[in-house]
Design an enzyme around this catalytic site. Structure first.
Site, PDB file in Angstrom:
ATOM      1  N   LYS A 168     157.592 130.586  -0.913  1.00  0.00           N
ATOM      2  CA  LYS A 168     157.864 129.691  -2.041  1.00  0.00           C
ATOM      3  C   LYS A 168     158.620 130.479  -3.090  1.00  0.00           C
ATOM      4  O   LYS A 168     158.487 131.708  -3.147  1.00  0.00           O
ATOM      5  CB  LYS A 168     156.558 129.190  -2.662  1.00  0.00           C
TER       6      LYS A 168
HETATM    7  P1  NAD Z   1     160.253 115.760  -8.127  1.00  0.00           P
HETATM    8  O1  NAD Z   1     160.811 116.716  -9.101  1.00  0.00           O
HETATM    9  O2  NAD Z   1     161.171 114.923  -7.326  1.00  0.00           O
HETATM   10  O3  NAD Z   1     159.235 114.760  -8.883  1.00  0.00           O
HETATM   11  C1  NAD Z   1     158.199 115.195  -9.713  1.00  0.00           C
HETATM   12  C2  NAD Z   1     157.683 113.977 -10.477  1.00  0.00           C
HETATM   13  O4  NAD Z   1     156.480 114.348 -11.170  1.00  0.00           O
HETATM   14  C3  NAD Z   1     158.641 113.459 -11.555  1.00  0.00           C
HETATM   15  O5  NAD Z   1     158.594 112.048 -11.569  1.00  0.00           O
HETATM   16  C4  NAD Z   1     158.048 114.004 -12.856  1.00  0.00           C
HETATM   17  O6  NAD Z   1     158.366 113.206 -13.977  1.00  0.00           O
HETATM   18  C5  NAD Z   1     156.571 113.930 -12.518  1.00  0.00           C
HETATM   19  N1  NAD Z   1     155.762 114.820 -13.349  1.00  0.00           N
HETATM   20  C6  NAD Z   1     156.005 116.108 -13.679  1.00  0.00           C
HETATM   21  N2  NAD Z   1     155.007 116.566 -14.466  1.00  0.00           N
HETATM   22  C7  NAD Z   1     154.131 115.543 -14.613  1.00  0.00           C
HETATM   23  C8  NAD Z   1     152.905 115.391 -15.290  1.00  0.00           C
HETATM   24  N3  NAD Z   1     152.391 116.380 -16.010  1.00  0.00           N
HETATM   25  N4  NAD Z   1     152.274 114.198 -15.204  1.00  0.00           N
HETATM   26  C9  NAD Z   1     152.797 113.179 -14.481  1.00  0.00           C
HETATM   27  N5  NAD Z   1     153.946 113.263 -13.818  1.00  0.00           N
HETATM   28  C10 NAD Z   1     154.605 114.434 -13.888  1.00  0.00           C
HETATM   29  O7  NAD Z   1     159.264 116.628  -7.220  1.00  0.00           O
HETATM   30  P2  NAD Z   1     158.729 116.277  -5.751  1.00  0.00           P
HETATM   31  O8  NAD Z   1     159.594 116.955  -4.777  1.00  0.00           O
HETATM   32  O9  NAD Z   1     158.452 114.824  -5.646  1.00  0.00           O
HETATM   33  O10 NAD Z   1     157.354 117.075  -5.767  1.00  0.00           O
HETATM   34  C11 NAD Z   1     156.169 116.524  -6.332  1.00  0.00           C
HETATM   35  C12 NAD Z   1     154.963 117.242  -5.755  1.00  0.00           C
HETATM   36  O11 NAD Z   1     154.984 117.086  -4.336  1.00  0.00           O
HETATM   37  C13 NAD Z   1     154.947 118.743  -6.013  1.00  0.00           C
HETATM   38  O12 NAD Z   1     153.622 119.172  -6.168  1.00  0.00           O
HETATM   39  C14 NAD Z   1     155.521 119.318  -4.739  1.00  0.00           C
HETATM   40  O13 NAD Z   1     155.098 120.647  -4.523  1.00  0.00           O
HETATM   41  C15 NAD Z   1     154.930 118.361  -3.725  1.00  0.00           C
HETATM   42  N6  NAD Z   1     155.641 118.332  -2.456  1.00  0.00           N
HETATM   43  C16 NAD Z   1     156.934 117.901  -2.373  1.00  0.00           C
HETATM   44  C17 NAD Z   1     157.585 117.917  -1.143  1.00  0.00           C
HETATM   45  C18 NAD Z   1     158.992 117.422  -0.983  1.00  0.00           C
HETATM   46  O14 NAD Z   1     159.465 117.384   0.164  1.00  0.00           O
HETATM   47  N7  NAD Z   1     159.670 117.020  -2.035  1.00  0.00           N
HETATM   48  C19 NAD Z   1     156.909 118.364  -0.002  1.00  0.00           C
HETATM   49  C20 NAD Z   1     155.587 118.767  -0.113  1.00  0.00           C
HETATM   50  C21 NAD Z   1     154.965 118.736  -1.351  1.00  0.00           C
END
Ligand code: NAD
Length: 441
Positions: free
Chosen positions: A113
């Protein structure tokens, strides 16, 4: 209200990962004690600091990390996060989750990461491009198709991955470098289905879990009430896919706040509103709620899909959902897990629930190395097969662990959670490979 737990809550994500790991270890007999420290800690952490020309003519120094947590089962794999509060401990924990996730879902990768301490909301596209390219140049050969392979995470996307590929490719001419990064645009070696993979995998996993009858009276998603925290790649796609699978999306939120409607929100319309205004807040025909209210919303399934440590000892008691599907990484603290368990709220852990992302990243990597392009049907069939297998193994292991609950020092018996079961499987798989490969020299 803060509810007492046996574990002392620690909001440092690596401390949480360690607490989860140590709890799971109590169910593993006969592990070689000397490898435990090796299994929990990162193999290597690279820090880089570098200057970038800003649009206003000034120069700023940025700080980035890349953690390779463990690579005994294959090259490191894991996202890049751009966030102003990013810490080394957070990245190390996220890398550990990747090690365990790749083991549970059985793809031939280790865990990695990385990220950069920056606020993408205050940076122009040109600044983000220069920051990303310089970061990749600084990482040099520590990333690569067979060493450590980045992917998108919070506030990084396909465009970020395209810049990473291009920079690495310019530094390594004359060879196929597509597999250095996953989550790329389709036109340059991305896989169909990668954008939806995390949420699609979460949907397959949830449907399978419900088929196991773990939530009394709820065998399918039909008309279930779902609340989603975080409306980015994982959250917005989950809202759309769960809606299309028959669930009612009753509340959603992002970093600015949330909206709810007990009759159901249309995720496509919410996305269109967010596209226009930058937030779900202000969506017509919905009540405004805070993120705390969203977590406590009266629903069947809660999908935290934002950032870590959102469900803690000070709010776990308020949760009304019967099932939590951890789309985010580390959304529930280890101490809050104990409260959820006491309240009989089941949590499908991140290392299973959101592993669809890394599964399709693996498919992308395979396609890149073989110069192949699979169609969506093939990607989804193969994704479903792996998610179903991961859920079946986790549920089976959970039942077996609970046939012989562990006696604690205070005489009480501890029963296993789904997280314990998934982690036990992961740790055993990794430990087995460490010993099979043999310890050199
Ligand atoms: P992203 O940047 O596309 O979206 C993040 C979202 O969370 C945004 O809508 C943002 O406004 C919101 N957010 C941020 N801080 C916040 C808070 N304090 N309260 C409420 N909402 C909040 O990111 P993503 O890729 O969707 O990732 C989101 C989560 O999913 C992370 O924990 C990431 O590690 C996990 N994840 C993502 C993937 C992937 O393929 N994108 C895979 C596995 C895990």
């Amino acid at each position: 209200m803060t509810t007492p737990t046996k574990l002392v809550e620690n909001l440092d994500l690596f401390a949480n990962a360690t607490q989860q790991f140590e709890r799971a270890l109590t169910w593993i007999d006969g592990i070689k004690i000397g490898i435990v420290e090796y299994l929990i800690n990162p193999k290597r952490t690279i820090h880089v600091r570098f200057p970038v020309n800003m649009d206003d003519g000034s120069i700023r120094t940025f700080h980035g990390f890349r953690v390779l947590h463990n690579r005994v089962r294959g090259p490191g794999k894991g996202g890049l996060r751009y966030h102003p509060d990013l810490t080394e401990g957070e990245v190390a924990a996220l890398a550990a989750f990747m090690t365990w996730k790749t083991a549970v879902v059985d793809v031939p990768f280790g865990g990695g990461k990385g990220g950069i301490v920056c606020n993408p909301k205050e940076l122009s596209r040109g600044e983000l491009r220069r920051i990303t390219r310089r970061f990749v140049a600084e990482l040099g050969d520590t990333i690569g198709p067979y060493t450590d392979i980045p992917a998108p995470d919070v506030y990084t996307d396909q465009q970020t991955m395209a810049w990473i590929y291009d920079t690495f490719d310019l530094m390594h001419p004359g060879q196929n470098n597509l597999a250095v990064v996953t989550g790329k645009p389709l036109e340059i070696g991305g896989s169909v289905g990668r954008d939806e993979a995390t949420a699609q995998g979460g949907l397959f996993a949830t449907e399978r879990l419900l088929e196991h009858g773990v939530i009394p009276g709820m065998q399918t998603l039909e008309d279930s009430r779902v609340a989603v925290q975080g409306y980015g790649n994982a959250g917005a796609t989950a809202a759309r896919l769960f809606h299309d699978a028959g669930a009612r999306i009753v509340a959603v939120s992002d970093s600015r706040g949330g909206v709810s409607n007990d009759n159901g929100l249309d995720p496509n319309q919410v996305s269109a509103h967010k596209e226009k205004t930058g937030s779900v807040v202000g969506f017509e025909g919905a009540a405004e709620i805070s993120n705390e209210e969203l977590l406590a919303y009266d629903c069947d399934i809660l999908i935290p899909a934002a950032i870590q440590c959102q469900i803690r000892t000070d709010n776990a008691d308020n949760i009304k959902a019967k099932l939590i599907i951890e789309a985010a990484n580390g959304p529930v603290t280890a101490a809050a897990d104990e409260i959820l368990q006491e309240k009989n709220i089941l949590a499908l852990p991140d290392i299973v629930a959101n592993s669809g992302g890394v599964v399709v990243s693996y498919f992308e990597w395979v396609q890149n190395l073989e110069n192949q392009q699979w169609d969506l049907d093939k990607v989804e069939r193969r994704l479903k097969k792996r998610m179903v297998r991961a859920v079946d193994n986790t549920v089976e292991r959970w039942k077996t662990l609970n046939e012989t609950p562990k006696a604690g020092a205070d005489g009480t018996k501890a029963s296993a959670t789904l997280r314990d079961a998934a982690l036990v499987t992961a740790i055993e798989r990794i430990a087995t490979v460490v010993l099979q490969r043999d310890i050199w020299p």
